[in-house]
Scaffold this active site. Structure first.
Site, PDB file in Angstrom:
ATOM      1  N   GLY A 190      56.779-118.017 -29.287  1.00 29.86           N
ATOM      2  CA  GLY A 190      55.562-117.303 -29.648  1.00 29.86           C
ATOM      3  C   GLY A 190      55.709-116.639 -30.857  1.00 29.86           C
ATOM      4  O   GLY A 190      54.799-116.987 -31.924  1.00 29.86           O
ATOM      5  N   GLU A 235      59.986-110.530 -33.869  1.00 25.45           N
ATOM      6  CA  GLU A 235      59.793-109.173 -34.438  1.00 25.45           C
ATOM      7  C   GLU A 235      60.748-108.770 -35.777  1.00 25.45           C
ATOM      8  O   GLU A 235      60.989-107.822 -35.621  1.00 25.45           O
ATOM      9  CB  GLU A 235      60.090-108.336 -33.146  1.00 25.45           C
ATOM     10  N   ASN A 236      61.225-109.526 -36.399  1.00 28.70           N
ATOM     11  CA  ASN A 236      62.061-109.380 -37.425  1.00 28.70           C
ATOM     12  C   ASN A 236      61.352-108.203 -38.288  1.00 28.70           C
ATOM     13  O   ASN A 236      60.253-107.928 -38.464  1.00 28.70           O
ATOM     14  CB  ASN A 236      61.956-110.481 -38.588  1.00 28.70           C
ATOM     15  N   GLU A 264      55.016-108.061 -30.764  1.00 31.58           N
ATOM     16  CA  GLU A 264      56.042-108.069 -31.837  1.00 31.58           C
ATOM     17  C   GLU A 264      56.029-106.670 -32.417  1.00 31.58           C
ATOM     18  O   GLU A 264      57.041-106.047 -32.712  1.00 31.58           O
ATOM     19  CB  GLU A 264      55.638-109.103 -32.614  1.00 31.58           C
ATOM     20  N   HIS A 323      58.055-104.146 -30.533  1.00 25.98           N
ATOM     21  CA  HIS A 323      59.190-104.219 -30.700  1.00 25.98           C
ATOM     22  C   HIS A 323      59.750-103.397 -31.746  1.00 25.98           C
ATOM     23  O   HIS A 323      61.087-103.101 -31.848  1.00 25.98           O
ATOM     24  CB  HIS A 323      59.661-105.670 -30.959  1.00 25.98           C
ATOM     25  N   GLU A 348      62.982-106.634 -23.993  1.00 18.64           N
ATOM     26  CA  GLU A 348      61.947-107.582 -23.709  1.00 18.64           C
ATOM     27  C   GLU A 348      61.167-107.290 -22.595  1.00 18.64           C
ATOM     28  O   GLU A 348      59.829-107.437 -22.412  1.00 18.64           O
ATOM     29  CB  GLU A 348      62.532-109.382 -23.573  1.00 18.64           C
TER      30      GLU A 348
HETATM   31  N1  TRP Z   1      62.133-111.789 -29.705  1.00 16.31           N
HETATM   32  C1  TRP Z   1      61.100-112.915 -29.430  1.00 16.31           C
HETATM   33  C2  TRP Z   1      60.144-112.299 -28.678  1.00 16.31           C
HETATM   34  O1  TRP Z   1      60.076-111.953 -27.699  1.00 16.31           O
HETATM   35  C3  TRP Z   1      61.455-114.071 -28.962  1.00 16.31           C
HETATM   36  C4  TRP Z   1      62.095-115.217 -29.633  1.00 16.31           C
HETATM   37  C5  TRP Z   1      61.294-115.539 -30.731  1.00 16.31           C
HETATM   38  C6  TRP Z   1      63.087-116.213 -29.455  1.00 16.31           C
HETATM   39  N2  TRP Z   1      61.986-116.813 -30.949  1.00 16.31           N
HETATM   40  C7  TRP Z   1      63.141-117.166 -30.368  1.00 16.31           C
HETATM   41  C8  TRP Z   1      64.200-116.054 -28.592  1.00 16.31           C
HETATM   42  C9  TRP Z   1      64.015-118.396 -30.560  1.00 16.31           C
HETATM   43  C10 TRP Z   1      65.075-117.407 -28.751  1.00 16.31           C
HETATM   44  C11 TRP Z   1      64.996-118.015 -29.822  1.00 16.31           C
HETATM   45  O2  TRP Z   1      59.066-111.498 -29.119  1.00 16.31           O
HETATM   46 ZN    ZN Z   2      59.918-109.888 -27.201  1.00 12.72          ZN
END
Ligand code: TRP
Ligand code: ZN
Length: 885
Positions: free
Chosen positions: A267, A270-271, A304, A307, A326
């Site tokens: 989806g 959260e960089n 996001e 996070h 998560e």
């Molecule tokens: N940290 C992301 C979220 O939950 C999850 C996520 C985004 C992810 N892209 C990914 C996990 C690719 C594994 C691989 O908001």
């Molecule tokens: Zn997440």
């Protein structure tokens, strides 16, 4: 892709890193046929990890190493060891600077992990272990570093160059190129790194923090989507305010950016300071996105953003702790959505989803605890258990500690661990230290897989005026073979009198009654609670608000369920009573079908739904939820052996009966709401989501009567609405109707009008893939040839293949095994293209234990065929091999 079998890694083997990276300086030179990455890492021995200078093993995959330098010393191949997953060096000092240059190929990266191209733009996805596909690094979340990033690319094609943190410089370079440098002052693990380069436009806004400082907000999209960003921007500002008010958390950089990309495995991500989103989770406007899509955008933007504290400022020590960020963040976004819209409806949707999908996962071959003990491929552990059950675990902590205690605990957690990489134990410890609670036994929720059963029985002592409830908990075995010890199960409950009022709750041993709804803490395998001072036998309302993720059973009869539907003071449990009533009635129909008898529907279901439909005081969204029968997937989940055809026939029959017998009421409510839709422009608000939800479920029922006036109304709605919610519902209703000429015409008109909008075309694919009309597989195969379809885009795969295998159960489970064969062929093809997407599409086949012997054999045969198909990614290998074990 590998030839040897991938190995599992274990939590018990965790060791702190031997080296640390204080500073990371990256330079990217982007070209059309390759990218050069230069990394300068300022490193030192980890003082917390013993003596000596062990070998330095850096992670790296699919990298072409061009040069390595340790301090001033250029290394030659005899100075280091290189293999498919790592680069090993031998430092001679405690502190040193490592320089590496590598060549990578984002232009041919179809796995969408690391640096890749989505259309014409460059972007990254580094969680969980994607950074090692960009440069040699200690790619683990407990190695945190300060990053400086310079991006150099052709000015004309890539006018916008972004990375984490603050922009600190930019300028022209040779050959029509230009550069930009970004600095992120916060320490972060590599999985939060991001880079974007492209011809992007942005919508700008700003947010004033509680402390007074402004944050610049930017949403970057391709130019044709500039008109679809407002809803996400409003959602972002709401999220920022909410986190200040509810958790006391402020944003910490002067700029926050979101970028929308079309090709994305999940989806959103959260960089730090630079969230990258699947365009499906950002873009929304009335004409092209449904109400559900609007709500998803709001929820994902919030998720996001949240996070930034639960994940970024306080991150995970290792990937076994994934639910630390998560589960907590899903809980936070769920509460946010509940506050923005109808809290009860949000809870109903989340619980229905959890019980259908997470419970199935928990009962299948991939079952794992919220904190897993081992995994082969971490990408496979972004699961419903980590996310949704993890959120339920955090919710239970709040239920047990109370809202105030929970806030004290979260304050302590954020303050104590700011800038650290921590564990689920640290989270619970903070909750305990802040409140004095003892959560030792509660922590079993993190280590025991499986969905607990909670069987409740009652006893009434007329003479003593005592009513007692006895709870018996158990947990079915899971593939790990672990012994299951009793959980702490918070059961929120009340007792109703004959008029439907909540009674004061006086527990034996207490001086007086305390309130009319309370939380019983069930901690033993068997435990009885006695209520005193009752003049007549009450009716219990149990597990209000779904206070624990368990399968509760209580021997309600249908009249009692109808009573609870009308009188329970807990809105969630009113819905729940209706669901239980429907389940009982549907199971009876399923048995009739299996015995070859004619269907006989209990009229009480119709009566109960008729009452709901006529209740103008009820929130229309609640009416819509209560009118929705439990789905086929849920009926499958609660069956010992699921009879696909009987489930489908029974549910269809019940729906047909509801449509015919409640025709007048459905028609009235349809007309009244369609009239509002017709006369007011689209508004994306809870009130209108509710109203349109009722309008649309009424229309889907009405079409089952096959009457010409319903067809006319559907066509009118399809042609004369100003929003995608009404248009797509009308289309779906036609697609599932017997009116084939009108259906084909509508499908064609829709595709013609929206052919240039990939997100709308996804909806068009899904509606057809989910249609339970006969011939589903042939339709899906034909749609795969449509010019708008491609296996390289995950949204397309989910829209067509995911919707078919996950929602179109009668067609997917066709007795000849054609659906299974189709899915296996696809997984084999996707395995080479995008292992994460391949592995996720496999889920329906892993549920083989639920079906009859013939289907089991067919499903296992296809799993075996995948296993034998050659070199598998670790993603697909793990799911297939565990499913066959
Ligand atoms: N940290 C992301 C979220 O939950 C999850 C996520 C985004 C992810 N892209 C990914 C996990 C690719 C594994 C691989 O908001
Ligand atoms: Zn997440």
């Amino acid at each position: 892709m590998r030839t040897e079998q991938p190995q599992a890694i274990y939590l018990k083997d965790y060791q702190a890193p031997e080296y640390l990276i204080d500073e990371t300086h990256l330079t990217f030179e982007l070209f059309e046929d390759h990218t050069l990455v230069h990394a300068q890492l300022v490193m030192r021995r980890n003082p917390a990890h013993g003596d000596g200078l062990p070998a330095l093993v850096l992670d790296g995959q699919h990298l072409e190493l061009l040069s390595v330098q340790l301090d001033d010393q250029a290394l030659s191949p005899s100075d280091y060891q290189l293999d498919a997953d790592s680069l090993t060096l031998h430092p001679s000092a405690e502190r040193f600077t490592l320089d590496t240059s590598v060549r990578i190929h984002p232009e041919s990266n179809t796995a969408l992990e690391g640096l890749y191209k989505s259309g014409k733009m460059f972007c990254t996805q580094c969680e969980a272990e994607g950074f090692r596909k960009i440069t040699y690094y200690l790619d683990r979340p407990d190695v945190m570093s300060v990053f400086t990033t310079t991006v150099i690319a052709e000015q004309h094609r890539y006018p916008v160059l972004l990375s984490n943190g603050n922009p600190v410089g930019s300028g022209p370079a040779e050959d029509g190129r230009h550069w930009a440098t970004w600095e992120d002052p916060f320490m972060k693990p590599a999985y939060l790194f991001a880079l974007v380069a492209g011809d992007l436009w942005c919508v700008e806004d700003s947010f004033t923090r509680q402390s007074g400082r402004e944050v610049a907000l930017r949403i970057y999209v391709e130019p044709e989507n500039l008109d679809k960003c407002e809803h996400a921007m409003v959602s972002l500002k709401k999220s920022m305010r909410w986190d200040e008010e509810v958790y006391g958390r402020e944003y910490d950089l002067d700029i926050f950016m979101i970028v929308a990309v079309n090709d994305f495995n999940m989806g959103a991500m959260e960089n730090k300071g630079l969230n990258i989103f699947n365009s499906s989770c950002v873009l929304a406007r009335a004409e092209t996105a449904t109400d559900a899509a609007h709500q998803r955008v709001e929820a994902v933007v919030a998720h996001e953003y949240f996070h930034n504290w639960s994940g970024n400022r306080v991150t995970c020590r290792d990937w076994f702790q994934l639910s630390l960020k998560e589960g907590f963040t899903v809980f936070r976004d769920a509460e946010f959505s509940a506050d923005m819209n109808s809290a009860t409806v949000k809870r109903i949707e989340d619980v229905a989803y959890l019980r259908t999908h997470q419970f199935a996962e928990d009962a299948g071959p991939m079952a794992h605890p919220v904190r897993p003990d081992s995994f082969i491929e971490i990408s496979n552990f972004y699961t419903l258990t980590i996310y949704e059950k993890g959120s339920e675990v955090v919710r239970m902590v709040r239920t047990l500690l109370g809202a105030e205690g929970f806030r004290k605990g979260s304050d302590l957690y954020f303050e104590r661990h700011d800038g650290q990489a921590v564990t689920c134990d640290d989270f619970i410890q903070a909750m305990e230290d802040a409140t004095g609670a003892d959560l030792t036994q509660f922590k079993r929720w993190y280590v025991q897989a499986g969905t607990p059963r909670l069987a409740v029985s009652e006893a009434w002592d007329e003479q003593a005026q005592r009513y007692s409830l006895t709870f018996r908990q158990s947990c079915p075995a899971t593939p790990d073979g672990r012994e299951k010890l009793p959980f702490v199960i918070p059961v929120e409950m009340g007792l109703l009198d004959a008029a439907g009022n909540d009674l004061p709750l006086h527990l034996q041993g207490e001086a007086a009654a305390q309130g009319t709804t309370r939380v019983l803490s069930v901690t033993e395998a068997e435990q009885t609670f006695v209520f005193e001072g009752l003049t007549a036998k009450p009716l219990p309302s149990l597990l209000r608000g779904f206070s624990a993720p368990v399968k509760l059973s209580f021997p309600y009869d249908r009249d009692q369920l109808m009573f609870l539907m009308q009188h329970d003071s807990d809105g969630f449990n009113r819905w729940e009573a209706g669901q239980q009533l429907a389940v009982q009635v549907l199971q009876e129909l399923i048995e009739q079908h299996q015995r070859g008898e004619a269907f006989h529907l209990d009229p009480r279901l119709i009566a109960a739904l008729g009452t709901v439909l006529g209740d103008e005081s009820l929130d229309p969204a609640m009416v819509a939820e209560m009118l929705s029968l439990p789905g086929e997937a849920y009926l499958t989940e609660i069956s010992e052996v699921a009879d696909v055809d009987a489930i489908h026939a029974a549910r269809d029959f019940a729906r047909q009966q509801i449509a015919e017998q409640l025709h007048t009421a459905l028609w009235d409510r349809y007309q009244a709401n369609r009239e509002v839709s017709r006369s007011t422009p689209y508004v994306a608000s809870a009130e209108h989501f509710a109203r349109r939800g009722l309008q649309n479920i009424a229309l889907s029922y009405l079409m089952l009567t096959g009457k010409p006036d319903v067809l006319a109304a559907t066509l009118e709605q399809f042609e004369h609405c100003d929003n995608m919610t009404e248009r797509l519902t009308a289309l779906a209703v036609l697609v599932n109707s017997p009116f084939s000429a009108e259906r084909e015409q509508a499908l064609q008109a829709f595709a013609e009008h929206f052919k240039d909008n990939p997100l709308v075309m996804d909806q068009w694919f899904s509606v057809q893939a989910a249609s339970t009309q006969p011939g589903g597989l042939a339709r899906v195969k034909a749609l795969m040839q449509h010019p708008a379809f491609t296996l390289k885009n995950p949204n397309k795969v989910r829209a067509l293949i995911g919707a078919f295998a996950g929602q179109n159960l009668v067609n997917f489970h066709a007795a000849d095994g054609s659906g299974y064969r189709f899915l296996a062929d696809l997984v084999i093809e996707l395995n080479a293209l995008n292992p994460q997407i391949a592995s996720r599409q496999l889920a329906p086949l892993t549920r083989w234990r639920k079906y009859d012997a013939a289907r089991q054999a067919l499903m296992k045969g296809e799993l075996q065929r995948i296993l034998d198909s050659g070199a598998l990614s670790s993603d697909v290998y793990e799911v297939v091999s565990k499913s066959l074990a």
